[in-house]
Design an enzyme around this catalytic site. Sequence first.
Site, mmCIF file in Angstrom:
data_model
loop_
_atom_site.group_PDB
_atom_site.id
_atom_site.type_symbol
_atom_site.label_atom_id
_atom_site.label_comp_id
_atom_site.label_asym_id
_atom_site.label_seq_id
_atom_site.Cartn_x
_atom_site.Cartn_y
_atom_site.Cartn_z
ATOM 1 N N GLU A 103 0.803 -1.229 0.000
ATOM 2 C CA GLU A 103 0.000 0.000 0.000
ATOM 3 C C GLU A 103 0.832 1.273 0.000
ATOM 4 O O GLU A 103 0.547 2.213 -0.724
ATOM 5 C CB GLU A 103 -0.942 0.033 1.210
ATOM 6 C CG GLU A 103 -2.254 -0.697 1.019
ATOM 7 C CD GLU A 103 -2.089 -2.198 1.172
ATOM 8 O OE1 GLU A 103 -0.984 -2.657 1.489
ATOM 9 O OE2 GLU A 103 -3.093 -2.904 0.975
ATOM 10 N N HIS A 172 -10.359 -5.178 10.533
ATOM 11 C CA HIS A 172 -10.930 -4.970 9.210
ATOM 12 C C HIS A 172 -12.242 -4.204 9.249
ATOM 13 O O HIS A 172 -12.999 -4.235 8.287
ATOM 14 C CB HIS A 172 -11.169 -6.322 8.517
ATOM 15 C CG HIS A 172 -9.897 -7.005 8.101
ATOM 16 N ND1 HIS A 172 -9.072 -7.634 9.003
ATOM 17 C CD2 HIS A 172 -9.306 -7.137 6.898
ATOM 18 C CE1 HIS A 172 -8.020 -8.133 8.370
ATOM 19 N NE2 HIS A 172 -8.136 -7.849 7.096
#
Lengths: 374, 362
Positions: A103, A172
């Site tokens: 990322e 998450h």
Amino acid sequence: MSSFLVSPVTVKMATLCKTIRSATATASKLSQFSRLLSTTPRCNVQMAVRDALNSAMDEEIERDEKVFLLGEEVAQYDGAYKVTKGLWKKWGDKRVLDTPITEMGFAGIAVGAAMAGLRPICEFMTFNFSMQAIDQVINSAAKTFYMSAGQVPVPIVFRGPNGAAAGVAAQHSQCFASWYSQCPGLIVASPYSSEDCRGLLKSAVRNDNPVVFLENELIYGTSFEVSEEALSKDFLVPFGKAKIERTGSHVTLVAHSKAVGLCLEAANELIGQGVECEVINLRSLRPLDDQTIIESVMKTNHLVTVEGGWHHCGIGAEVVALIMESQAFNYLDAPVLRVTGADVPMPYAKSLEDLALPQVKNVLTAVKKSLNIS
Amino acid sequence: MSTATEITHYVVPFKLHRLEQGPNLQVKCTRDEAMKYYKQMRTIRVMETTASNLYKSKIIRGFCHLYSGQEAVAVGMEAAITLDDSVITAYRAHGWTYTRGVSVKGVLAELTGRHTGCALGKGGSMHMYGKNFYGGNGIVGAQIPLGAGIAFAHKYRDEDSVCVALYGDGAANQGQLFEAFNMAKLWDLPAIFVCENNGFGMGTSAERAAASTTYFSRGDYVPGIWVDGMDVLAVKEATRFAKSYALKNGPIILETATYRYHGHSMSDPGTSYRSRDEVQEVRQTRDPIGKFAELATSSGLLTKEEIKKMDDEIKKEVATAAEQAKTDPELPPEELYTFIYKNPPANTRVRGCDDTIWAATK
């Protein structure tokens, strides 16, 4: 207050007509009702949120050769949540790129490409993973236009699902609305309906500033009615303009993303008690449409904010503050109340997860407290 | 009178990683080039010394990272690329800002925060920008993925340009570098990654921070070249080779062995982790400007008088710029609120420090 004098059944039907005519449908339950009423307008197209996002990206890639899409699994896998389905097949390797699971690296590459004049759409598989890249979003993307005194704009879109999903537990499930909204230099959008998604994503791609586009995985599959106008290739929803999904005169409910649906559900339940809620879908978190909220509160005198994220320094907290500082303060008949996620990391067990996220009953509790009814 | 119009200089051999052939060991230099390289290096040196004095007088605030000693890297690289190529570096950026085309005044006035600075005084030392020059970046290592992205844009648009992305020996250990190298190699991006190895990441020596200090080989599958960064002609030739390579094959790493005379920044005396003798020794035996002047004069390319004349002109130019940098005004207060967004809607208002302040923006 006059609605209290009319029978609940009549109120319910009349309100339903109004709701359907003036707002996008939120659940199939409502659209069934719409078939029975001779006064409802012709039905528009139903479009799922993921198709709204997909079509918006497809059209923007077609419109401007500088636009390209990158992220994990966006190309050959058709997207982890199938939002980018078909785009790689149509546009190929140059316009739709699969990245490695890095990322910080690919967000930085996307920002650099934007600085150099391209218009990337950078997907984070979920915004939880954006934390690995957050320095590039904030220090590189958001601040460079200012630091360079206007010489280096950063026309990038960071998009992906934000907030809770289902059963994916603590790492998450976080909502990043507050984190990103705080930073000047970013535009932050949090769409709810398919129309929101189409119009805001297209605006985001065409905007010359970095946009953080917070989607919600749980409504990717939800279908909404979209108007003909919304299907047009140049359909744009401006930033900083909220949408009144449902008008009402007793209490204002302000929400963004999936929580808008929650408010509409609560509003429908409250009709039975003769309470008419005005539901405001923020659509943009930065800039935030304070004017629409202020005008609504001046009309209803009661305000409840609803969000999936944590209460501490949340979006609701910002709405409370802005109301305190505005002329609407003098119109409040009760303190502003917030409905938020519970102040815990997200648990896995279903019953606990249900307790961690706001439900209709939490909204009802807050509204009743605000209105001092039981 | 100069006696030569062109010389051939023999450089210290390059070290190669994953390359069959490297840059040439013989580098030519014309009279005009010699004048240009000397002038640029000397200007950077005087400009940085001036900045150091302005900082000590508290006219420059915050962080100030000086390039003195490393001039041959910026000047040598710039000699082999054009202004159509892009450059991005970290915070030790004043020298690069100058070689990229910003005037000495544009640099000094930015350091003093005046509206005549290259970022109107809004960026400061670490955030200077120019055409195809993307700063000036404060977060260690962040500029490398950005640089790969700029190279991506060049390739996307089929341009014959490279992006030179620089980092230090300290940043060389950042994970995001390896993420950038990976994608650059996967996608054949025309990027030249340059490690300006000056031996120290702030106060920590290279040996204490890196398990491997052969920075030019740490790209693994990305080829690399070690260069004597104190020799402007060696740097030029290595860059010429690297640009040609990158346009055809994708990323390449250059490690330029260089040295900084000042501390990490003006807050660091630079003597707690190395001896004054060491610094003196480099100044006397390896100074890039001194060495180049000696090469130019001993070979007859330039005369001592020409060098003295350039020194005097540079001294005057920098002094004038410094005066203006001290006396030019800062931006007016309403400019606090500008350049946050590009093309904001006309009715946008920016909040000040209390709720009575709502400023217009543009």
